[in-house]
Design an enzyme around this catalytic site. Sequence first.
Site, short mmCIF file in Angstrom:
data_model
loop_
_atom_site.label_atom_id
_atom_site.label_comp_id
_atom_site.label_asym_id
_atom_site.label_seq_id
_atom_site.Cartn_x
_atom_site.Cartn_y
_atom_site.Cartn_z
N GLY A 76 0.81 -1.21 0.00
CA GLY A 76 0.00 0.00 0.00
C GLY A 76 0.85 1.26 0.00
O GLY A 76 0.55 2.22 -0.72
N GLU A 77 1.90 1.26 0.80
CA GLU A 77 2.79 2.42 0.85
C GLU A 77 3.58 2.57 -0.45
O GLU A 77 3.89 3.69 -0.86
CB GLU A 77 3.73 2.30 2.04
CG GLU A 77 3.08 2.50 3.40
CD GLU A 77 2.24 1.31 3.83
OE1 GLU A 77 1.38 1.47 4.72
OE2 GLU A 77 2.42 0.19 3.29
#
EC number: 2.4.99.12
Length: 409
Positions: free
Chosen positions: A53-54
């Site tokens: 996600g990051e």
Amino acid sequence: MLILYRISIKAYYFGIWLASFFNPKARLWIEGRRKQKLVTLNESIWFHFASLGEFEQGRPVLEKLKAENPAVKTVVTFFSPSGYEIRKNTPLADYVYYLPLDTRRNAKLFISTIKPKIAIFTKYEYWYFYMDELYQREIPLYLISAIYRPQQIFFRSYGGFYRNMLLLTQHFFVQDEVSKKLLADINIDEATVSGDTRFDRVWENAQTVKPLETIAAFKGESKVFIAGSTWPTDEDLITNLILIYPKWKFIIAPHEISKEKISNLLEKLPAEKTVRYSEIPTDSNLLHQKQVLVIDNIGLLSRLYQYGTIAYIGGGFGAGIHNTLEAAAFGLPVIFGPIYQKFKEAQDLITLNAGFSIVNEASLENIVYQLINDDNFYFRASANAKNYTQQNTGATNKIINYIRSHQTF
């Protein structure tokens, strides 16, 4: 406090090591670090991400810096196997590694080997020895898409050690004014309100998304309810909707796709109406007859939303919801569980009546009923979701412009 930090790092490693004997993800965490060999570089740009996600959040900055500095090697590190295993071959990086455990020795060795000219961490990553080593060597560390809340340890009376970690950062690019003020309250003024780079990423994806012929064939002329990044609790709530709305199609993309997780999900669904993505029939007529499609691979979700009408985002009954913006960028009203308070975009979407939090099956059925049966309600929610995403783009350019003006490669 540093002693306690060292102990906690060792205890964490020991816990992962024990878990690795029966947990595949923990085993990847251990074995991936043990087997990797670092390549010595003359200089690099270092990006670190906690997980997938990051990575997607910081990807727009990564893409631009790499495009503007093709002669400089790009190094990407991940903390989690779920990021590393999926993006270990990304063309956006020259080298992809697991971040070695945060010890003084590892930090010295890693930074001495890759020789970063700058380091960029995304959102929530704070590793004392790496941050301190960068600081001691006068290598700028930028934290992008950061967001802070008063409840975090940095702003507690006992959070001095963690406040000092923040001082090791060259500049913060924060998502909102609240975060900037919280930093100012602890005498950190090197902060710019840039917004969240995820908006740039999801908006670009929505404008350039490539079609998926099999999904289009499954959809046909039907409206589609997409459940993304779901956990078992989410799936328990969704299954009854399949019976209530037989003319709708349902796509379920679980957060975890192990054989066991997929089998458990399939047991909850009507077998004669359900098909797995890996087993899609070549006959489009047979495919179109199915009502439920279970996605049993990774990497499709951001493209699936182009076929959606309503989105449900999982995780809101656990640690917190997953990415709502991917769906919102396509103009999908988003529904999620009650644990969303740490996510500014979820709160914003609720304020705009483009996002809806549910607490049980009854509340889920109620909001879905409104979205399906009230066209004005639906179209306002859809338009607000899409406009909100577009209006919040621009963080990447702010970050890149700042780095350009403060750094030469």
